[in-house]
Each structure stands twice: as structure tokens, then as C-alpha cells.
Design a protein around this motif. Structure first.
Motif, PDB file in Angstrom:
ATOM      1  N   UNK A   1       0.778  -1.231   0.000  1.00 36.83           N
ATOM      2  CA  UNK A   1       0.000   0.000   0.000  1.00 36.83           C
ATOM      3  C   UNK A   1       0.809   1.279   0.000  1.00 36.83           C
ATOM      4  N   UNK A   2       2.140   1.173   0.183  1.00 37.65           N
ATOM      5  CA  UNK A   2       2.974   2.377   0.229  1.00 37.65           C
ATOM      6  C   UNK A   2       3.392   2.796  -1.173  1.00 37.65           C
ATOM      7  N   UNK A   3       3.337   4.096  -1.427  1.00 32.85           N
ATOM      8  CA  UNK A   3       3.850   4.635  -2.683  1.00 32.85           C
ATOM      9  C   UNK A   3       5.347   4.890  -2.594  1.00 32.85           C
ATOM     10  N   UNK A   4       5.853   5.013  -1.364  1.00 33.22           N
ATOM     11  CA  UNK A   4       7.278   5.231  -1.137  1.00 33.22           C
ATOM     12  C   UNK A   4       7.611   4.830   0.287  1.00 33.22           C
ATOM     13  N   UNK A   5       8.749   4.162   0.468  1.00 32.52           N
ATOM     14  CA  UNK A   5       9.247   3.860   1.817  1.00 32.52           C
ATOM     15  C   UNK A   5      10.641   4.464   1.957  1.00 32.52           C
ATOM     16  N   UNK A   6      10.882   5.140   3.087  1.00 33.63           N
ATOM     17  CA  UNK A   6      12.187   5.725   3.380  1.00 33.63           C
ATOM     18  C   UNK A   6      12.653   5.206   4.734  1.00 33.63           C
ATOM     19  N   UNK A   7      13.782   4.498   4.747  1.00 28.55           N
ATOM     20  CA  UNK A   7      14.318   3.950   5.989  1.00 28.55           C
ATOM     21  C   UNK A   7      15.260   4.910   6.694  1.00 28.55           C
ATOM     22  N   UNK A   8      15.718   4.484   7.865  1.00 28.93           N
ATOM     23  CA  UNK A   8      16.647   5.292   8.645  1.00 28.93           C
ATOM     24  C   UNK A   8      15.988   6.349   9.496  1.00 28.93           C
ATOM     25  N   UNK A   9      14.647   6.342   9.559  1.00 25.77           N
ATOM     26  CA  UNK A   9      13.917   7.320  10.374  1.00 25.77           C
ATOM     27  C   UNK A   9      12.971   6.549  11.291  1.00 25.77           C
ATOM     28  N   UNK A  10      13.501   5.969  12.324  1.00 29.36           N
ATOM     29  CA  UNK A  10      12.674   5.205  13.249  1.00 29.36           C
ATOM     30  C   UNK A  10      12.198   6.055  14.405  1.00 29.36           C
ATOM     31  N   UNK A  11      11.456   5.429  15.317  1.00 30.29           N
ATOM     32  CA  UNK A  11      10.957   6.147  16.488  1.00 30.29           C
ATOM     33  C   UNK A  11      12.027   6.100  17.564  1.00 30.29           C
ATOM     34  N   UNK A  12      12.664   7.230  17.808  1.00 28.47           N
ATOM     35  CA  UNK A  12      13.757   7.312  18.773  1.00 28.47           C
ATOM     36  C   UNK A  12      13.436   8.371  19.815  1.00 28.47           C
ATOM     37  N   UNK A  13      14.190   8.361  20.909  1.00 29.41           N
ATOM     38  CA  UNK A  13      13.912   9.278  22.014  1.00 29.41           C
ATOM     39  C   UNK A  13      14.761  10.542  21.952  1.00 29.41           C
ATOM     40  N   UNK A  14      15.411  10.776  20.814  1.00 26.83           N
ATOM     41  CA  UNK A  14      16.197  12.004  20.668  1.00 26.83           C
ATOM     42  C   UNK A  14      15.839  12.693  19.360  1.00 26.83           C
ATOM     43  N   UNK A  15      16.224  13.941  19.244  1.00 33.43           N
ATOM     44  CA  UNK A  15      15.980  14.673  18.019  1.00 33.43           C
ATOM     45  C   UNK A  15      16.848  14.115  16.901  1.00 33.43           C
ATOM     46  N   UNK A  16      16.331  14.148  15.688  1.00 33.04           N
ATOM     47  CA  UNK A  16      17.070  13.605  14.545  1.00 33.04           C
ATOM     48  C   UNK A  16      18.065  14.652  14.063  1.00 33.04           C
ATOM     49  N   UNK A  17      19.282  14.593  14.629  1.00 33.55           N
ATOM     50  CA  UNK A  17      20.294  15.593  14.314  1.00 33.55           C
ATOM     51  C   UNK A  17      21.602  14.962  13.844  1.00 33.55           C
ATOM     52  N   UNK A  18      21.757  13.655  13.994  1.00 36.23           N
ATOM     53  CA  UNK A  18      22.975  13.000  13.545  1.00 36.23           C
ATOM     54  C   UNK A  18      23.004  12.946  12.026  1.00 36.23           C
ATOM     55  N   UNK A  19      24.222  12.856  11.452  1.00 33.17           N
ATOM     56  CA  UNK A  19      24.354  12.963  10.007  1.00 33.17           C
ATOM     57  C   UNK A  19      23.554  11.894   9.268  1.00 33.17           C
ATOM     58  N   UNK A  20      23.602  10.656   9.741  1.00 32.03           N
ATOM     59  CA  UNK A  20      22.849   9.599   9.054  1.00 32.03           C
ATOM     60  C   UNK A  20      21.351   9.854   9.117  1.00 32.03           C
ATOM     61  N   UNK A  21      20.910  10.523  10.192  1.00 23.04           N
ATOM     62  CA  UNK A  21      19.486  10.831  10.328  1.00 23.04           C
ATOM     63  C   UNK A  21      19.080  11.995   9.421  1.00 23.04           C
ATOM     64  N   UNK A  22      19.908  13.034   9.362  1.00 24.35           N
ATOM     65  CA  UNK A  22      19.574  14.149   8.472  1.00 24.35           C
ATOM     66  C   UNK A  22      19.690  13.728   7.007  1.00 24.35           C
ATOM     67  N   UNK A  23      20.610  12.790   6.716  1.00 21.66           N
ATOM     68  CA  UNK A  23      20.686  12.254   5.346  1.00 21.66           C
ATOM     69  C   UNK A  23      19.383  11.539   4.985  1.00 21.66           C
ATOM     70  N   UNK A  24      18.836  10.794   5.955  1.00 18.31           N
ATOM     71  CA  UNK A  24      17.568  10.092   5.713  1.00 18.31           C
ATOM     72  C   UNK A  24      16.431  11.090   5.531  1.00 18.31           C
ATOM     73  N   UNK A  25      16.454  12.176   6.299  1.00 21.09           N
ATOM     74  CA  UNK A  25      15.424  13.210   6.148  1.00 21.09           C
ATOM     75  C   UNK A  25      15.549  13.904   4.786  1.00 21.09           C
ATOM     76  N   UNK A  26      16.782  14.100   4.331  1.00 27.47           N
ATOM     77  CA  UNK A  26      16.978  14.660   2.988  1.00 27.47           C
ATOM     78  C   UNK A  26      16.401  13.725   1.931  1.00 27.47           C
ATOM     79  N   UNK A  27      16.623  12.422   2.105  1.00 26.93           N
ATOM     80  CA  UNK A  27      16.077  11.437   1.169  1.00 26.93           C
ATOM     81  C   UNK A  27      14.549  11.458   1.204  1.00 26.93           C
ATOM     82  N   UNK A  28      13.983  11.670   2.396  1.00 29.00           N
ATOM     83  CA  UNK A  28      12.525  11.766   2.521  1.00 29.00           C
ATOM     84  C   UNK A  28      12.003  12.972   1.738  1.00 29.00           C
ATOM     85  N   UNK A  29      12.632  14.135   1.929  1.00 27.97           N
ATOM     86  CA  UNK A  29      12.191  15.338   1.211  1.00 27.97           C
ATOM     87  C   UNK A  29      12.269  15.144  -0.300  1.00 27.97           C
TER      88      UNK A  29
END
Length: 311
Positions: free
Chosen positions: A177-205
């Protein structure tokens, strides 16, 4: 039309951004959002693609920085099934915030699912609220089996494109049912500020931008009867009450309409009778209904084939 973002426009103590406004008026472009802070002005603009170079030249003169805002005019529902009704995970907040960088408007929808409760959209209201948007971004956790076999139940009844984020790296075709899946963005207890996390957010955008482009191409096959940006401008000109709304975005543009943050009962008739220079009113060009969000007004513009003409 092309969407661009002009951040950090130096004003030097005077309102030089008036030159940008005057130029856009000449080009037939639209200011989607303007934020004035101290000696800087942030503008999000919608202008004809052939005239982008003119704004580029003027932005250099005014010491501005010009960026493409690929998600301008896109309203996104960021949906998070949580275990608590009082707070959303930080990752969902960061996803919503990051999607705003290229111009999107985002609304966070927390489903507040309790322990042991069936994983699904339990109310028709939830489906209708999500479907009012252009794209739905679901933020999931870090368990592949849950994302693949359980969470897709949430997609039942969703009629808009679905983007899924989660911790594990999966293929889009792995998530039914998904039109797109982007990994590396899980449910974590910290803000997404690490490089691998911001790279994943860039891929999401980037991925969401491509999904939005697909919608635009589909709309281009049967164009809207009127541009949402023009409707937005006429509401600002003809309905003074919109200027008293305290929300940062009193009018939210969508790819095929707008959300107007005025009470439906009090203002829907005024919007239905909104007049255009071509001699038509908005009710002839769009369906106007009560939004599922805070009793706002939802405008969905009809296609040219439905109306028989476009203005």
C-alpha cells in the motif's frame, strides 16, 4: 509555475522586498508566504518558470539567496500511531519540521493507539481528515515485521499517496500500500540531528518531492479551473477577516485547493460568492465544504473538464 524560496533577503533597514513584490505583480506571480524578522525577509513565491531568471537577478542585487522550494503548495499529513495520547515521538516532530524546509505545510495527526488495541484507523473521521491533504506520511518504528505485516492496515480507506518512514531499510514494494518507503527514520527518544538521520530526512524530502511531482503531472492532464494561488490572493483581497487570523498560515495551499482557517458557518457563503474579474464566483469553480480540522473551510478546485473552462 515554479516555486522558489528566497531566504535571508537583506533589507538594509528599508523594505526593499517591495521591489520583489512589484516584480511578481508584473510577472503574474504570487507571494505564498512572507515572514519579516528584523533586517531579513523570507519569501516563498510561485512564479512562471520562464521568469525565474528575473527574480534571480533581483535577488543578487538585494543580497538574497534563491532556492527551489519543491513542496510549496503541498499540504502533508504526518501520521503517527502512538502509545500515548499526550505526546508524539520526537521523530514525527522532526519529520514534520523537515518537510517544511522545501515549502510544505504539515499537520501532525496522532492516532493515540492504546496498548493491545487493534492497529487500524478506528474512525471514518480519521480517514476523511487524512484524505483532506495532498500526501500522507506515516512515521513508524523499528520493527520490520510490524511495518510489513501489521501497520499497512492503517492505509485502508486512504485515497491520497502514502509515504512510509521507519527505522529498518526496506524496499517500497515490501510495504503493502505504500507509494514510497524511506528507511533510517525510526521512532527514537532524541531529536534527529545526527548525520545519518539528516541524510535520511533529505532522502525523505527528495522522495516526497517526486511524489508531489507525479500529482502535478496528473493534474496537468486535466488542469484546474483556477490556480489555488489566485484563489488565495482573492481571499486575502476580498475577505478582510483572514488578516485577523493569528495562525502563521491563515490560508494553506494544496495542490488542488486550499484550507481556509475561518469558521465554516460564518464564512462559507462569503467564500462561495467570491468574485473574479472573469465574471464567475468561486462556487462555480470549486467545491466548498466544512473541514474535519477545527471547523475550517476546505476548498477543492474542480478540473477544467468539470467546469468547461479555466481562468
Amino acid at each position: 509555475m515554479t516555486s522558489i524560496f528566497l531566504p535571508y533577503l537583506y533589507t538594509g533597514g528599508v523594505h526593499k522586498h517591495g521591489l520583489i513584490l512589484e516584480l511578481l505583480e508584473d510577472l503574474g506571480g504570487y507571494i505564498i508566504q512572507k515572514v519579516v524578522t528584523g533586517t531579513e525577509v523570507n519569501l516563498i513565491m510561485l512564479i512562471p518558470e520562464k521568469d525565474v531568471h528575473l527574480v534571480k537577478e533581483l535577488s543578487k542585487e538585494l543580497l538574497g539567496v534563491l532556492l527551489e522550494a519543491s513542496l510549496t503548495g503541498v499540504e502533508i499529513a504526518v501520521v503517527s500511531p502512538t502509545l500515548a495520547s499526550h505526546h508524539l515521538p520526537h521523530s514525527a516532530c522532526d519529520v514534520a519540521e523537515y518537510l517544511r524546509h522545501p515549502g510544505a505545510n504539515t499537520n501532525m495527526i496522532g492516532l493515540a493507539r492504546g496498548m493491545g488495541r487493534r492497529v487500524s484507523l478506528s474512525m471514518d473521521y480519521e480517514r476523511k481528515l487524512i484524505n483532506e491533504h495532498d500526501i500522507a506520511v506515516f512515521t513508524f518504528g523499528s520493527f520490520s515485521d510490524c511495518i510489513i505485516n501489521k501497520k499497512p492496515k492503517l492505509f485502508e480507506g486512504i485515497e491520497i499517496p502514502i509515504v512510509v518512514t521507519g527505522g529498518p531499510y526496506l524496499k517500497t514494494e515490501d510495504v503493502p500500500g505504500a507509494d514510497l518507503y524511506v528507511g533510517g527514520i525510526g521512532r527514537v527518544s532524541h531529536r534527529l540531528r545526527q548525520k545519518n538521520e539528516t541524510d535520511a530526512l533529505d532522502a525523505l524530502n527528495e522522495g516526497v518531492g517526486k511524489v508531489a511531482d507525479k500529482i502535478r503531472k496528473q493534474l496537468a492532464k486535466d488542469p484546474l479551473a483556477i490556480l489555488p494561488a489566485r484563489v488565495m490572493k482573492e481571499i486575502e483581497n476580498q475577505v478582510p477577516a483572514i488578516n485577523r487570523v493569528l495562525s502563521p498560515a491563515p490560508i494553506t495551499m494544496q495542490l488542488n485547493g486550499l484550507r481556509v482557517k475561518l469558521p465554516y458557518d460564518e464564512y462559507h457563503e462569503r467564500l462561495e460568492n467570491l468574485e473574479f474579474d472573469e465574471g464567475v464566483v468561486l462556487s462555480e469553480l470549486a467545491n466548498i465544504s466544512r473541514s474535519k480540522m477545527k471547523n475550517y473551510i476546505l476548498i477543492k478546485i474542480k478540473s477544467k473538464s468539470d467546469v468547461g473552462f479555466a481562468i
